[in-house]
Design an enzyme around this catalytic site. Structure first.
Site, short mmCIF file in Angstrom:
data_model
loop_
_atom_site.label_atom_id
_atom_site.label_comp_id
_atom_site.label_asym_id
_atom_site.label_seq_id
_atom_site.Cartn_x
_atom_site.Cartn_y
_atom_site.Cartn_z
N ALA A 1 3.85 21.29 -14.02
CA ALA A 1 4.30 19.92 -13.55
C ALA A 1 3.39 19.08 -12.69
O ALA A 1 2.11 19.63 -13.82
CB ALA A 1 4.59 20.50 -11.46
N HIS A 2 3.23 17.39 -12.53
CA HIS A 2 2.36 17.28 -12.38
C HIS A 2 0.87 17.48 -11.59
O HIS A 2 0.05 18.61 -11.30
CB HIS A 2 2.26 15.63 -12.15
CG HIS A 2 2.86 15.63 -10.21
ND1 HIS A 2 3.82 15.34 -9.50
CD2 HIS A 2 2.71 16.68 -9.59
CE1 HIS A 2 4.16 15.55 -8.16
NE2 HIS A 2 3.38 16.39 -8.22
N ASN A 3 -0.28 17.17 -12.93
CA ASN A 3 -1.85 18.07 -11.83
C ASN A 3 -2.06 19.13 -12.20
O ASN A 3 -3.37 19.19 -11.77
CB ASN A 3 -1.96 16.52 -10.76
CG ASN A 3 -1.34 15.16 -10.36
OD1 ASN A 3 -0.66 15.14 -10.36
ND2 ASN A 3 -2.70 14.62 -11.20
#
Lengths: 350, 350, 350
Positions: free
Chosen positions: A239-241
């Site tokens: 997922a993001h980050n």
């Protein structure tokens, strides 16, 4: 036109001690059971001595402890498995690809494609993208605007890299990989989800491999980062980050939620999961099917697998899980009734 | 050529109360740590007050309760997170796309493509398909025969929509999404599986987002339905004849088996699963890694996560799960032996 | 131009006993609720008698036991569900495809494409590949060098088959399938992962269906094998050197680790997992969400699902799992204190 190497040539290249006929020529690597006289095999576990005794292999790679367990020509190595990997890579190089851009590929304005790179049929390279030396962009890949891909990358057919992502050298990305799609970010506003633009990038270091249909989302504001030497199997969701530390290896179907940081040299088993905003230390091993719901500060091995059994046994035992708190209270009541000091001390210890 | 907005302009557009210099110009949004003087940041959680104190941001979005916690120019909102989302969307609009059909795209007979739509390189639009105004069909997308896609859709590269599916306005579908593949339906006949043709469609409402490599199967006889405002993360599997209620959000790697109906405003955690032919009420939250095996009639939060621990502790504790029924019987035998009324009453209560 | 069949024609083709008007014409199949007078429906479960009473269907397929439960024209079959599947296949044949190679497809040197096969727009066929009679290669598919695909294959858009894989007749592969990507094989050498070339193939038998975005990795040295009649749902990961026995059906999101052998006629539930180097007997059923961590030598049904509950109940009960070993010791201490022979005998039995 098969290429072959003498055992002596292999040892000259990768080290190790040759015992027996060093002039034997080897053209392929195979298991002990399947190997033919022009092939080399390997023994990485002493429990395969029976197979070693029956092998038709022309030569064998093995450890010092097993050096005398066969009369076959052999290479003795302190890491036979890694030695096998190196010999196999020697005997099975990547197929040659023709430099140049296939006429059916579509190249955006301002794209910088090294002349030694290969852009396959129906691939699309976005405006301003950079493709490094000897990189191979497979059929139907889509490389977004301003993406930077380093040298010797190998993107198999149908890899997508969204705009602006930055990738180091020696990437291997298998078919169906999607790098840089939007992270899953929404704010609720009067009963409706409002999309939060995902304006970070994915930044990938050197020597990373990503398995088929794995997805790595771009960051919401800052970047998603995959450090050097990370190996991702198939069907993983990053997922993001998220940040994945160098040389961490993750098996298939794992999901990693947003903003989690994973250390270096971790190993994560298949279908495991890690919730968001956590920190996992270096050298952590996570078992298959295990959900990590809190940060792990200490190296070591962690697990959370429900043990399987025949369905009727599982049902009989599992029904009590919904009443476990009651059971504990019942045991406590028994202990209080008996007033047993031994029990109390046992309780206090744990 | 960066676009920028005055704080006053932003507040005129989205509401909120400006404190401090309303003429500050803002061109991007960033975290408190990363923000620069021409950027706006946001405080959605009071625990980030330290970061607020140290930020270099030119302005901040925050809640009424935090209105006085900084001297920076600021917008006070009753929903700072949604406000941030709106400001970010203002500052980060979708990149412009050129209307028209790329020469390498392949358009089937009778396809109706709005002249404001954009069909990218190597995309294929099937016979009789309809693409609405301002929609963008990315590189290598495959839109099947007679598909209907509404206005302002954004299909990233390599999305596949099978024949006959119907999609509303404002769809965002990320790369690798497959809409309308056959559901998994077979009948056993004399030891062989016979395929059941999947003749339903996928019908998707307005304002839906679907993450990378997520799959939504077509119905067996009736349709699979995704209602308005549903948000699906990456790598989700939605089986045939599922219905997902409006504004439900589902995290990555979730699997939903056939013919299950999920209510409105549900939230489903990563890698969760829902078995087939179930009904899930509105406003249900399901934890990550949780399998739902029965219908849920009541709003609320549900979980079934095995707690992780160090592997040696997990092993020591978990071995008893296969004997839990025996343990319960042993406790019962102890209770009977003691004949304790307090224990019995405890049991009766639970 | 709808095709229709008389009930008598259907029975002549597939057997079964017609009751009522055998001249009724049927043009489609539908559920009891949705069926129209020109459509046939089916009753496979007696609990749907209410729907049967209210149906507008023109005819019904049902079992001998239900033969008299309606006055509608009907076909009585000993396997109504399979009968339904056959009738549906008759009424819903695969759409016709035009033989030949679309001008935008790219065909490698030496590829052998049967003249009855259809190669769609933007598909790429590798050098030396073979495509059998009546096979359909969808848009944007990538078929690697020297791949062999048998007759009547149907590859939906964006399927990738890597070089050298061998596929039998009647394959159905949905969009996003990746066959033959590298298995996940690395040796650690001085703190770095060295890639082990994956030189095996994927070998697939006849009559196999593979769901959208499922991945089947090529073997490390020997082959990965999918036997005849195997049905794989979406988003499944099959690792290198797995063998899946004939007629086994696997639901979505399952992960199977390397070198595991699964027997014939197994059924594996959604999101289940099987660790590597195991053997699963024939006729094994594995529940959804269940991880199999040891070989299963005996046919039967196996499960390992954590039961869900309201989150507050789950929390209250689950906290004790981390102390289960202690609880067992406490019960043992109570038993010893009481010296109960009945308890001891209970323990000995289990």
């Amino acid at each position: 036109m098969t290429v072959s190497y003498r055992l002596s040539e292999i040892a000259a290249r990768f080290g190790g001690r040759v015992l027996g006929d060093a002039e034997v020529r080897i053209s392929q690597i195979a298991t002990l059971e399947a190997a033919q006289p022009d092939q080399i095999s390997f023994l990485t576990n002493s429990k395969y001595h029976v197979q070693l005794a029956g092998t038709r292999a022309g030569a064998v790679i093995l450890a010092e402890a097993d050096a005398d367990s066969t009369a076959l020509p052999r290479i003795v190595s302190d890491n036979p498995y890694a030695y096998f990997a190196k010999v196999s890579a020697l005997l099975n190089p990547f197929p040659e690809t023709r430099p140049g851009v296939h006429p059916s590929a579509v190249i955006g304005a301002g794209a910088k494609i090294d002349e030694s790179a290969s852009i396959a049929a129906t691939a699309v390279i976005g405006e301003g993208a950079t493709i490094g030396a000897h990189s191979v962009i497979g059929e139907g890949c889509s490389i977004g605007a301003n993406v930077v891909i380093g040298c010797r990358a190998r993107l198999y057919p149908r890899v997508v890299v969204y705009h602006g992502c930055v990738i180091g050298d020696d990437l291997i990305a298998h078919s169906g990989v999607v790098i840089g799609a939007d992270g899953f970010g929404f704010a609720i506003d009067q009963g409706r989800w409002i999309k939060i633009p995902q304006i970070g990038r994915v930044v990938i270091g050197n020597d990373v491999e990503i398995g088929a249909n794995t997805t790595v989302d771009r960051g919401a504001l800052d970047d998603t980062v995959i450090e050097d030497g990370v190996k991702l199997d198939n069907q993983i969701q990053v997922a993001h980050n998220v940040r994945i530390g160098a040389h961490t290896a993750i098996a298939g179907c794992v999901g990693i939620a947003g903003s989690t940081t994973i250390g270096r040299y971790c190993r994560i088993g298949g279908s495991a999961g890690i919730l968001g905003h956590l920190e996992i230390a270096d050298h952590v091993e996570i078992a298959a099917f295990t959900l990590i719901g809190k940060s792990i500060r200490e190296a070591g091995s962690y697990a959370a697998i429900f043990p399987f059994s025949k369905t009727e046994d599982w049902r009989k035992n599992t029904v009590h899980l919904r009443h476990l708190d009651e059971l504990v209270k019942r045991v406590k009541a028994l202990e209080q009734q008996l007033g047993s000091s031994s029990v109390e001390s046992l309780k206090r210890k744990s």
